[in-house]
Design a protein around this motif. Structure first.
Motif, mmCIF file in Angstrom:
data_model
loop_
_atom_site.group_PDB
_atom_site.id
_atom_site.type_symbol
_atom_site.label_atom_id
_atom_site.label_comp_id
_atom_site.label_asym_id
_atom_site.label_seq_id
_atom_site.Cartn_x
_atom_site.Cartn_y
_atom_site.Cartn_z
ATOM 1 N N ARG A 97 0.838 -1.204 0.000
ATOM 2 C CA ARG A 97 0.000 0.000 0.000
ATOM 3 C C ARG A 97 0.869 1.249 0.000
ATOM 4 O O ARG A 97 2.024 1.211 0.425
ATOM 5 C CB ARG A 97 -0.941 0.023 1.204
ATOM 6 N N GLU B 252 -0.406 10.322 8.339
ATOM 7 C CA GLU B 252 0.614 9.441 8.926
ATOM 8 C C GLU B 252 0.554 9.534 10.445
ATOM 9 O O GLU B 252 0.371 10.629 10.992
ATOM 10 C CB GLU B 252 1.984 9.887 8.396
ATOM 11 N N HIS B 253 0.689 8.391 11.097
ATOM 12 C CA HIS B 253 0.636 8.306 12.564
ATOM 13 C C HIS B 253 -0.705 8.788 13.115
ATOM 14 O O HIS B 253 -0.776 9.311 14.232
ATOM 15 C CB HIS B 253 1.812 9.064 13.198
ATOM 16 N N ASP C 129 -3.492 6.650 12.592
ATOM 17 C CA ASP C 129 -4.365 5.468 12.765
ATOM 18 C C ASP C 129 -4.526 5.080 14.235
ATOM 19 O O ASP C 129 -5.645 4.929 14.730
ATOM 20 C CB ASP C 129 -3.940 4.279 11.873
ATOM 21 N N TYR C 130 -3.413 4.993 14.961
ATOM 22 C CA TYR C 130 -3.526 4.582 16.368
ATOM 23 C C TYR C 130 -4.032 5.733 17.247
ATOM 24 O O TYR C 130 -4.226 5.555 18.446
ATOM 25 C CB TYR C 130 -2.200 4.006 16.894
ATOM 26 N N GLY D 263 1.349 -1.246 15.743
ATOM 27 C CA GLY D 263 0.800 -0.310 14.765
ATOM 28 C C GLY D 263 -0.710 -0.215 14.858
ATOM 29 O O GLY D 263 -1.356 -0.958 15.599
ATOM 30 N N GLY D 264 -1.275 0.726 14.086
ATOM 31 C CA GLY D 264 -2.728 0.852 13.984
ATOM 32 C C GLY D 264 -3.250 -0.058 12.882
ATOM 33 O O GLY D 264 -2.628 -1.075 12.570
ATOM 34 N N LEU E 229 -3.911 0.949 9.664
ATOM 35 C CA LEU E 229 -3.699 1.507 8.320
ATOM 36 C C LEU E 229 -3.347 0.443 7.273
ATOM 37 O O LEU E 229 -3.974 0.353 6.218
ATOM 38 C CB LEU E 229 -2.576 2.546 8.399
ATOM 39 N N ASP E 230 -2.351 -0.352 7.596
ATOM 40 C CA ASP E 230 -1.822 -1.287 6.601
ATOM 41 C C ASP E 230 -2.820 -2.401 6.305
ATOM 42 O O ASP E 230 -3.141 -2.677 5.138
ATOM 43 C CB ASP E 230 -0.501 -1.887 7.102
ATOM 44 N N PHE F 196 8.423 4.484 18.011
ATOM 45 C CA PHE F 196 7.034 4.334 17.563
ATOM 46 C C PHE F 196 6.106 4.270 18.780
ATOM 47 O O PHE F 196 5.122 5.004 18.876
ATOM 48 C CB PHE F 196 6.904 3.060 16.720
ATOM 49 N N GLY G 153 4.772 6.092 5.806
ATOM 50 C CA GLY G 153 4.889 4.969 6.749
ATOM 51 C C GLY G 153 5.398 5.412 8.118
ATOM 52 O O GLY G 153 5.318 6.590 8.485
ATOM 53 N N GLY G 154 5.951 4.463 8.856
ATOM 54 C CA GLY G 154 6.364 4.712 10.238
ATOM 55 C C GLY G 154 7.500 5.713 10.366
ATOM 56 O O GLY G 154 7.583 6.453 11.341
HETATM 57 C C1 GLA Z 1 3.473 1.990 10.578
HETATM 58 C C2 GLA Z 1 2.302 1.292 11.289
HETATM 59 C C3 GLA Z 1 0.969 1.878 10.806
HETATM 60 C C4 GLA Z 1 0.972 3.387 10.925
HETATM 61 C C5 GLA Z 1 2.209 3.976 10.246
HETATM 62 C C6 GLA Z 1 2.317 5.466 10.428
HETATM 63 O O1 GLA Z 1 3.483 1.684 9.225
HETATM 64 O O2 GLA Z 1 2.335 -0.072 11.032
HETATM 65 O O3 GLA Z 1 -0.089 1.315 11.526
HETATM 66 O O4 GLA Z 1 0.891 3.782 12.265
HETATM 67 O O5 GLA Z 1 3.389 3.390 10.746
HETATM 68 O O6 GLA Z 1 1.270 6.124 9.815
#
Ligand code: GLA
Length: 381
Positions: A25, A31-32, A34-35, A163-164, A166-167, A217, A331-332
């Motif tokens: 994706r 960015e950041h 989702d959580y 992570g949240g 998103l992915d 993170f 991304g992260g």
């Molecule tokens: C990583 C996490 C995602 C999201 C991104 C930042 O990819 O796996 O869930 O938090 O960082 O947007």
């Protein structure tokens, strides 16, 4: 690629496999968030991980990671693995399914693809979601895509990445030609047509990934949650970053740690940018889209502090080049790729200039990844 993986599976295991494809994706913006239960605007892309799967004869797991040129064999209840090792994704998924009472047997799995690893393009979530999708098909687990999102996320948390969604969300639900406006508070999505005329989304890969001590993170996550918890104490309606604005945050400025305040403010503003970007796309305003990408990067770099020298270089170097409308890290952070909006006639020129400058500065070859928006996980054939 698909044929090679299928053939290799049949040769190794003498079984006709179930074939499926799990995409990578991109995240256009958000960015950041989702959580923090805000918004994001990702899309699935054509780069994918292809899986060939069949039930194993002996009930054990037999894995063949084609790109890594590595195989692994183990029993389905074996849950030890070297930290960070790819077999851990399989073991944590089996543990997660077992803890939820799903009966899974051993499989033969041949997999490989064209998602750059460690580039912030979600190769690990593609592995996780693809595996789960395959197990669901093979063993009739009856899981919906929505349930799979949560299980895949929980399995990744077991693996150690908090992570949240998103992915997993974008990999499971992507749609050709569209981005997904994700709302993480309501866990819902809206498809947004992704038409940017003569402009292209192009990724530039730093080809570095800094592994940092103290899990930055999780630190960012904790900072934001401290702020949210404080606000929620006074107003129980505040459950997410969608439930308060800058004015409300400012009323608490004296009570929160200065750095936590900066992190929270970034998230509020990034959420706003996501919604504004959707409006820009609907209006066909590609220049505004680009502007929000620059702003997002500035926030990620200066306020949220998840960028790095290499990412900043990729963004700064192309800022004034012809045909470039916007650029930001994706991304992260701490390595991986930038996403860029560039006129189709200028992509090669921009890339040549960047490639040389990056190598001169860091002695590392950057990589250009051209992306095309594609479908979420699907069976092949
Ligand atoms: C990583 C996490 C995602 C999201 C991104 C930042 O990819 O796996 O869930 O938090 O960082 O947007």
């Amino acid at each position: 690629m698909i044929e090679t993986i299928k053939k290799r599976h049949i040769e190794s295991y003498q079984k006709e496999p179930l074939m499926l494809k799990a995409p990578s994706r991109i995240n256009i913006i958000g960015e950041h968030t989702d959580y923090n239960l805000g918004y994001s605007l990702p899309a699935a892309v054509k780069q994918s991980l292809v899986f060939a799967l069949s039930e194993s004869e002996d009930g054990d797991m037999h894995l063949d990671a084609v790109d890594l040129n590595e195989t692994a064999n183990f029993g389905i209840r074996e849950n030890e693995y070297p930290q960070g090792h790819w077999t851990g994704y399989f073991k944590t998924m089996l543990m997660e399914l077992e803890s939820r009472g799903y009966a899974v047997k051993g499989i033969n799995c041949t997999f490989g693809g064209d998602i750059p690893i460690g580039a912030g393009m979600s190769s690990s979530s593609a592995l996780n979601c693809g595996l789960l999708f395959g197990l669901n098909e093979l063993f009739d687990l009856g899981l919906t895509r929505r349930e799979m999102m949560f299980i895949a996320q929980a399995a990744e948390h077991r693996f150690g990445v908090k992570g949240g969604l998103l992915d997993q969300y974008s990999i499971l639900n992507g749609k050709s030609g569209h981005a997904l406006l994700l709302d993480f508070k309501n866990i819902s999505h809206t498809y947004v047509p992704l038409e940017i005329g003569e402009y292209h989304f192009v990724l530039f890969n730093t080809c570095v990934k800094h592994s940092l001590v103290n899990s930055p993170f999780n630190q960012r996550r904790n900072a934001c949650h401290r702020v949210m918890d404080l606000l929620a104490k006074d107003d129980e309606k505040i459950q997410s970053f969608q439930d308060f604005d800058e004015a409300t945050l400012n009323r608490y400025k004296d009570q929160v740690d200065e750095d936590d305040y900066i992190k929270a403010l970034f998230v509020l503003r990034e959420d706003e940018r996501v919604l504004k970007t959707v409006e820009a796309l609907k209006a066909g305003d590609v220049t505004a889209l680009g502007e929000y990408l620059w702003q997002s990067h500035a926030g990620l770099r200066n306020d949220y502090e998840v960028s790095c020298e290499e990412l900043d270089f990729l963004v700064d170097h192309i800022r004034d080049l012809e045909g470039v409308l916007g650029s930001r890290m994706i991304g992260g952070g701490f390595g991986g790729c930038t996403i860029n909006v560039i006129h189709e006639d200028q992509v090669q020129t921009v890339w040549q200039s960047l490639q040389k400058a990056y190598f001169d500065k860091f002695g590392v070859e950057a990589q250009m990844v051209e992306v095309e928006v594609g479908e979420g996980i699907s069976l092949i054939g």
